[in-house]
Design an enzyme around this catalytic site. Structure first.
Site, PDB file in Angstrom:
ATOM      1  N   ARG A   1       0.831  -1.216   0.000  1.00 32.99           N
ATOM      2  CA  ARG A   1       0.000   0.000   0.000  1.00 32.99           C
ATOM      3  C   ARG A   1       0.862   1.262   0.000  1.00 32.99           C
ATOM      4  O   ARG A   1       0.445   2.304  -0.482  1.00 32.99           O
ATOM      5  CB  ARG A   1      -0.973   0.007   1.194  1.00 32.99           C
ATOM      6  CG  ARG A   1      -1.902   1.220   1.200  1.00 32.99           C
ATOM      7  CD  ARG A   1      -3.115   1.032   2.074  1.00 32.99           C
ATOM      8  NE  ARG A   1      -2.773   0.640   3.419  1.00 32.99           N
ATOM      9  CZ  ARG A   1      -2.373   1.483   4.391  1.00 32.99           C
ATOM     10  NH1 ARG A   1      -2.284   2.780   4.156  1.00 32.99           N
ATOM     11  NH2 ARG A   1      -2.069   1.034   5.583  1.00 32.99           N
ATOM     12  N   ASP A  19      -4.395  17.156 -16.905  1.00 34.13           N
ATOM     13  CA  ASP A  19      -4.725  15.786 -17.289  1.00 34.13           C
ATOM     14  C   ASP A  19      -4.141  15.577 -18.686  1.00 34.13           C
ATOM     15  O   ASP A  19      -4.585  16.193 -19.664  1.00 34.13           O
ATOM     16  CB  ASP A  19      -6.256  15.611 -17.283  1.00 34.13           C
ATOM     17  CG  ASP A  19      -6.678  14.173 -17.606  1.00 34.13           C
ATOM     18  OD1 ASP A  19      -5.905  13.459 -18.261  1.00 34.13           O
ATOM     19  OD2 ASP A  19      -7.794  13.791 -17.206  1.00 34.13           O
ATOM     20  N   TYR A  37     -13.412  15.543 -18.958  1.00 39.65           N
ATOM     21  CA  TYR A  37     -13.932  14.176 -18.941  1.00 39.65           C
ATOM     22  C   TYR A  37     -15.098  14.118 -17.935  1.00 39.65           C
ATOM     23  O   TYR A  37     -15.022  14.715 -16.849  1.00 39.65           O
ATOM     24  CB  TYR A  37     -12.800  13.220 -18.558  1.00 39.65           C
ATOM     25  CG  TYR A  37     -13.279  11.864 -18.129  1.00 39.65           C
ATOM     26  CD1 TYR A  37     -13.963  11.047 -19.015  1.00 39.65           C
ATOM     27  CD2 TYR A  37     -13.064  11.408 -16.835  1.00 39.65           C
ATOM     28  CE1 TYR A  37     -14.423   9.807 -18.614  1.00 39.65           C
ATOM     29  CE2 TYR A  37     -13.519  10.166 -16.433  1.00 39.65           C
ATOM     30  CZ  TYR A  37     -14.206   9.373 -17.327  1.00 39.65           C
ATOM     31  OH  TYR A  37     -14.666   8.156 -16.927  1.00 39.65           O
ATOM     32  N   LYS A  70      -5.581   4.140 -20.496  1.00 33.85           N
ATOM     33  CA  LYS A  70      -5.633   4.490 -21.919  1.00 33.85           C
ATOM     34  C   LYS A  70      -4.276   4.228 -22.586  1.00 33.85           C
ATOM     35  O   LYS A  70      -3.870   3.091 -22.677  1.00 33.85           O
ATOM     36  CB  LYS A  70      -6.094   5.941 -22.048  1.00 33.85           C
ATOM     37  CG  LYS A  70      -7.343   6.282 -21.188  1.00 33.85           C
ATOM     38  CD  LYS A  70      -8.528   5.468 -21.605  1.00 33.85           C
ATOM     39  CE  LYS A  70      -9.852   5.785 -20.950  1.00 33.85           C
ATOM     40  NZ  LYS A  70      -9.938   6.066 -19.547  1.00 33.85           N
TER      41      LYS A  70
HETATM   42  C1  LIG Z   1      -9.260  12.392 -20.019  1.00 31.22           C
HETATM   43  C2  LIG Z   1      -9.579  11.369 -18.972  1.00 31.22           C
HETATM   44  N1  LIG Z   1      -9.164  11.574 -17.710  1.00 31.22           N
HETATM   45  C3  LIG Z   1      -9.438  10.687 -16.718  1.00 31.22           C
HETATM   46  C4  LIG Z   1     -10.169   9.556 -16.971  1.00 31.22           C
HETATM   47  C5  LIG Z   1     -10.488   8.612 -15.838  1.00 31.22           C
HETATM   48  O1  LIG Z   1      -9.690   7.471 -15.963  1.00 31.22           O
HETATM   49  P1  LIG Z   1     -10.092   6.039 -15.343  1.00 31.22           P
HETATM   50  O2  LIG Z   1     -11.281   5.567 -16.077  1.00 31.22           O
HETATM   51  O3  LIG Z   1      -8.846   5.242 -15.550  1.00 31.22           O
HETATM   52  O4  LIG Z   1     -10.382   6.277 -13.892  1.00 31.22           O
HETATM   53  C6  LIG Z   1     -10.626   9.300 -18.268  1.00 31.22           C
HETATM   54  C7  LIG Z   1     -11.419   8.078 -18.547  1.00 31.22           C
HETATM   55  O5  LIG Z   1     -12.017   7.917 -19.577  1.00 31.22           O
HETATM   56  C8  LIG Z   1     -10.324  10.231 -19.294  1.00 31.22           C
HETATM   57  O6  LIG Z   1     -10.748  10.044 -20.555  1.00 31.22           O
END
Ligand SMILES: Cc1ncc(COP(=O)(O)O)c(C=O)c1O
Length: 388
Positions: A51, A177, A105, A202
């Site tokens: 952890r 992000d 997102y 991704k």
């Molecule tokens: C731009 C972006 N940020 C964050 C996330 C969240 O990621 P996760 O689904 O791995 O939690 C996504 C998920 O689609 C995303 O497209």
């Protein structure tokens, strides 16, 4: 060879590897133990508890992402949302305020709408995420600014250097992000940002078989991020760390193909009579093209396009595809397609969607690494089905 001397392809293949020299294997082993012996009875003090994210299997992908983002500290966690949560909660506490780009997102939008108020943290969403508009929303109690570029699903491009300058001037922490771009195409930290977050689900992993996330930044700030991750227990387990490290070894190779395929498809779609608009920062006509060309080394594997037809024909287009799969998520080796109105933005009212430019015939495409000729032929099959 030191990490700082390595180029991105070498960093992908080698940075962070934690080889076991006693055995001589050329990959990082999966250390399955959750308990480690004390140093004075044969253990190593540093390896204590999963952890805490200090097992070599966990250190390997964390160091690789740090190296790829050009910084000295990284952390891998259980999802992209976990990465965002621990980054934000590392710098925000009750009574603070944070500024977000409005175009985000959907999961991020839900987190800032529901979780932040529960923690007593106020937020402002800014529609046009240029540095001046974001700065207009900064107040005395603002502690952070959060952006996503290129954004989902219309690919707005934020000028990262300008936002980072603004944040420094106003004494607030800047968080980007970088999921859509990947560290191969864009490095927000090099442009002055403090923290970068990824949905590792991704491009970083790249094979649509893992849910994970990552945060990277300077170690002083990352200490606070790590503390949140350890407290909330969202550090990544060793089996998933193994998959993530393995996936990232081919990130640069994959991104080159994702970039090339998306560019070719964007050009192909832009010239198609059934397509009214294409959203891809690599196209010279895209409003963010100039900034993207300055701050990105490649324009990424994601694009959107709008069909010039009724929604039922747009559905027939997608149903007519044989190779491209209709699915949410993105960044894998296989091409995926979806309707943002039915997936990422389904919870938004139709009126709000229209106001944001997300129509029912807007289609988001995650270009995989297949042969682009096969992808174009598949699109033609879809167009033929839509015309019927
Ligand atoms: C731009 C972006 N940020 C964050 C996330 C969240 O990621 P996760 O689904 O791995 O939690 C996504 C998920 O689609 C995303 O497209």
């Amino acid at each position: 060879m030191t990490i700082s001397a390595m180029r991105p392809d070498t960093l992908c293949a080698r940075a962070g590897e934690q080889l076991d020299r006693r055995v001589g294997g050329v990959t990082t082993p999966i250390h399955t133990a959750s308990a480690y012996m004390r140093a004075d009875v044969g253990g190593r003090e540093a390896y204590r508890y999963p952890r805490y994210a200090n097992i070599p299997t966990q250190v390997a992908p964390a160091e690789k992402i740090a190296a790829l983002e050009g910084t000295n500290d990284g952390l891998v966690v259980s999802s992209g949302m976990a990465a965002e949560a621990v980054a934000l909660l590392a710098v925000l506490r009750a009574g603070d305020h944070v500024v977000f780009q409005a175009d985000l997102y959907g999961g991020t939008h839900h987190f800032l709408s529901v979780e932040l108020p529960r923690q007593g943290i106020a937020r402002t969403l800014v529609e046009h995420a240029d540095a001046a508009s974001l700065e207009d929303a900064v107040r005395d109690d603002t502690r952070a600014v959060f952006v996503e570029t290129p954004s989902n699903p219309l690919f707005h491009v934020v000028d990262l250097a300008a936002v980072a300058d603004m944040a420094k001037r106003r004494g607030i922490v800047s968080i980007a992000d970088n999921t859509f771009a990947s560290p191969i195409n864009q490095n927000p930290l090099a442009l002055g940002f403090d923290l970068v977050v990824h949905s590792g689900t991704k491009y970083l992993n790249g094979h649509s078989d893992l849910n994970c996330g990552a945060v990277a930044g300077d170690s002083a700030l990352m200490e606070k991020v790590r503390e949140r991750a350890v407290d909330y227990g969202v550090t990544l387990n060793v089996y998933d760390c193994f998959l993530l490290e393995r996936g990232m070894k081919t990130l640069a190779l994959r991104m080159a193909r994702h970039n090339a395929n998306a560019m070719a498809l964007a050009e192909f779609l832009a010239g198609h009579d059934m397509v009214s608009r294409v959203f891809y920062p690599g196209l010279p006509g895209h409003p963010g093209h100039g900034i993207a060309a300055r701050q990105m080394r490649g324009f990424g594997g994601m694009l959107s396009f709008e069909l010039d037809c009724e929604p039922r024909r747009a559905r027939a287009f997608v149903a007519g595809l044989g190779l491209v799969l209709e699915a949410v998520s993105l960044g894998g080796v296989e091409s995926l397609i979806c309707f943002p109105s039915e997936t990422s933005h389904a919870k938004m009212s139709p009126g709000d969607r229209r106001a944001r430019g997300i129509s029912d015939t807007l289609i988001r495409f995650s270009a995989g690494i297949e042969d682009v000729e096969d992808l174009m032929e598949d699109m033609e099959r879809g167009f033929a089905a839509a015309r019927r």
